[in-house]
Design a protein around this motif. Structure first.
Motif, PDB file in Angstrom:
ATOM      1  N   PRO A   1     -45.214  19.327  37.950  1.00  0.00           N
ATOM      2  CA  PRO A   1     -45.215  18.352  39.036  1.00  0.00           C
ATOM      3  C   PRO A   1     -47.074  17.882  38.672  1.00  0.00           C
ATOM      4  CG  PRO A   1     -45.681  20.714  40.245  1.00  0.00           C
ATOM      5  CD  PRO A   1     -44.770  20.946  39.180  1.00  0.00           C
ATOM      6  N   ALA A   2     -47.629  16.978  38.921  1.00  0.00           N
ATOM      7  CA  ALA A   2     -48.940  15.764  39.400  1.00  0.00           C
ATOM      8  C   ALA A   2     -49.424  16.884  39.948  1.00  0.00           C
ATOM      9  CB  ALA A   2     -48.776  14.198  39.434  1.00  0.00           C
ATOM     10  N   ASN A   3     -49.431  17.582  41.115  1.00  0.00           N
ATOM     11  CA  ASN A   3     -50.169  18.075  41.807  1.00  0.00           C
ATOM     12  C   ASN A   3     -50.643  19.475  42.076  1.00  0.00           C
ATOM     13  OD1 ASN A   3     -47.726  18.445  42.847  1.00  0.00           O
ATOM     14  ND2 ASN A   3     -48.048  17.960  45.188  1.00  0.00           N
ATOM     15  N   ALA A   4     -50.225  20.638  40.892  1.00  0.00           N
ATOM     16  CA  ALA A   4     -49.882  21.068  40.847  1.00  0.00           C
ATOM     17  C   ALA A   4     -51.311  22.047  41.102  1.00  0.00           C
ATOM     18  CB  ALA A   4     -49.835  21.602  38.742  1.00  0.00           C
ATOM     19  N   MET A   5     -52.450  21.245  40.382  1.00  0.00           N
ATOM     20  CA  MET A   5     -53.619  22.677  40.654  1.00  0.00           C
ATOM     21  C   MET A   5     -54.537  21.612  42.379  1.00  0.00           C
ATOM     22  SD  MET A   5     -54.432  24.680  38.611  1.00  0.00           S
ATOM     23  CE  MET A   5     -56.516  24.973  38.649  1.00  0.00           C
ATOM     24  N   ASP A   6     -53.752  20.630  42.751  1.00  0.00           N
ATOM     25  CA  ASP A   6     -54.684  19.772  44.273  1.00  0.00           C
ATOM     26  C   ASP A   6     -54.811  21.013  44.984  1.00  0.00           C
ATOM     27  OD1 ASP A   6     -54.216  17.734  41.853  1.00  0.00           O
ATOM     28  OD2 ASP A   6     -53.095  16.788  43.791  1.00  0.00           O
ATOM     29  N   ASP A   7     -54.300  21.190  45.031  1.00  0.00           N
ATOM     30  CA  ASP A   7     -55.009  22.553  46.604  1.00  0.00           C
ATOM     31  C   ASP A   7     -55.795  23.089  46.132  1.00  0.00           C
ATOM     32  OD1 ASP A   7     -53.928  24.204  49.308  1.00  0.00           O
ATOM     33  OD2 ASP A   7     -53.847  25.812  48.098  1.00  0.00           O
ATOM     34  N   TYR A   8     -55.912  23.701  45.397  1.00  0.00           N
ATOM     35  CA  TYR A   8     -57.317  24.160  44.536  1.00  0.00           C
ATOM     36  C   TYR A   8     -58.441  23.381  44.382  1.00  0.00           C
ATOM     37  CZ  TYR A   8     -60.533  27.597  42.550  1.00  0.00           C
ATOM     38  OH  TYR A   8     -61.509  28.433  42.406  1.00  0.00           O
TER      39      TYR A   8
END
Length: 395
Positions: free
Chosen positions: A234-241
């Motif tokens: 997913p394009a948001n794989a690291m977004d939460d971090y």
């Protein structure tokens, strides 16, 4: 192609570093790196396939792009075309299983490719060599089992590494025999490590990075940037971090000390809106970064661009390492020297985490700036006597 371009830029940077290291006092004054050194390919793979070797890159004397044959003789690429035209066959017959072959490594900055069973397809455009890009399903090398090492040999000595920046595939290690007679080696996996990497990615939910051939055999795992670009991740794989980092440093200061030999050179980062500004010890803003996305983190580019300068590039390299290793929340002083704390957040670069965990010495080049803190799979000597590539077993 973006990571691939970055890898070649790193190889060129290594040549510059090698030139600087040539003045180190630990190198004998009368030592001189010869025009070529012996390079032995040892086939311990256990496979019966034919092996093909390629030595491609930049002639450091002339600056030309081309290839070297088994004798170490350089050949410049002919002009390419649009559409791309077939490149000359630069392959060198490799050793059969259980055997070795020694060729000559010239002063060069580039890659040693190797493939099993089939030759790699290389083509030339008007801009130069077209490298394999197997994240593209129509790439002619998509179903070929291959891998490569990167190296620079110049007057500063030999720098050679194993790399997983683009992909993890056929296992191998690299070595250099030093002027003092010792042999330095890196890149070996732990016993069972080859399959453990693929299983680890699947167990982490990143199994879509794994590519198989028409017969169902595993060929490789793509690096996570390619996973984002192809939809395998997913394009948001690291977004939460990334969001949590942004929130933390809106009210706290991130201190970056990018040079291990310059402990007094520090930069101080604070977030203001969509921007992280870095100031020097005098309080002047020296560079600013927009909030990165997952692709920027995995590729260490775009919003984390790292020019070859003495300020922005070193800060960006440090940030990239901190994001991929997920250490920016646990340590406001970067780079974090404690590898026991790497990859511990629930949101992290699981590709890099899995590969490092399966390396015999813990060293890998699992993202572009994995060398921050010297965690990369690199060996170097200023007066190399010989070097090698070991094709390792797959089990």
């Amino acid at each position: 192609m973006r990571i691939r371009t970055r890898v070649l830029a790193i190889a060129a940077a290594a040549a510059t570093v090698a030139g600087l290291l040539s003045t180190h006092a630990d190198r004998p004054a009368d030592a001189a790196v010869p025009a070529t050194i012996p390079f032995t390919i040892t086939n311990n793979s256990g496979r019966g396939d034919a092996v093909y070797i390629y030595n491609l890159g930049t002639n450091l004397t002339t600056g030309q792009q081309g290839w070297a044959d088994a004798a170490g003789t350089f050949h410049a690429w002919p002009p390419g075309g649009n559409p791309p035209t077939p490149a000359p066959d630069a392959s060198i017959a490799g050793p059969a299983n259980g055997q070795s072959r020694t060729i000559q490594l010239p002063k060069f900055s580039g890659r040693i490719y190797f493939s099993y069973g089939q030759k790699i397809v290389f083509k030339l455009t008007t801009g130069g060599l077209v490298q394999p890009a197997v994240q593209n399903p129509s790439d002619p090398n998509r179903n070929i089992l291959f891998n490569w090492s990167e190296y620079t040999l110049n007057d500063g000595g030999l720098f050679i590494n194993s790399t997983q920046v683009d992909l993890f595939s056929a296992p191998y290690a690299v070595s250099v025999r030093t002027g003092g007679g010792a042999t330095l080696t890196t890149g070996h996996l732990k016993p069972g490590g080859y399959n453990a990497v693929y299983n680890g990615l699947r167990n982490a939910g990143w199994g879509n990075l794994v590519q198989t051939g028409p017969d169902g055999s595993v060929l490789r795992a793509l690096a996570p940037l390619y996973g984002v670009e192809t939809g395998a991740l997913p394009a948001n794989a690291m977004d939460d971090y990334i969001n949590r980092v942004w929130s933390k440093y809106s009210s706290q200061t991130l201190t970056v000390t990018p040079f291990g030999d310059q402990p007094n050179t520090k930069y101080f980062g604070r977030v203001s809106g969509s921007t992280m500004n870095f100031t020097n010890s005098s309080g002047a803003v020296v560079t600013s970064f927009q909030k990165p996305d997952s692709a920027s983190v995995f590729g260490c580019f775009k919003f984390l661009d790292a020019p070859n300068d003495q300020v922005r590039g070193p800060i960006s390299r440090t940030l990239c390492a901190g994001y991929n290793r997920s250490t920016l929340l646990t340590n406001p002083n970067q780079p974090d020297p404690n590898d026991a704390g790497f990859y511990q957040d629930a949101v992290t670069n699981r590709y890099a985490k899995t590969i490092h965990a399966q390396m015999a010495d813990g060293k890998a080049y699992a993202f572009a700036f994995d060398d921050v803190g010297n965690h990369e799979s690199l060996v170097h000597d200023g007066n190399p006597q010989a070097a090698g590539l070991i094709l390792d077993p797959f089990n």
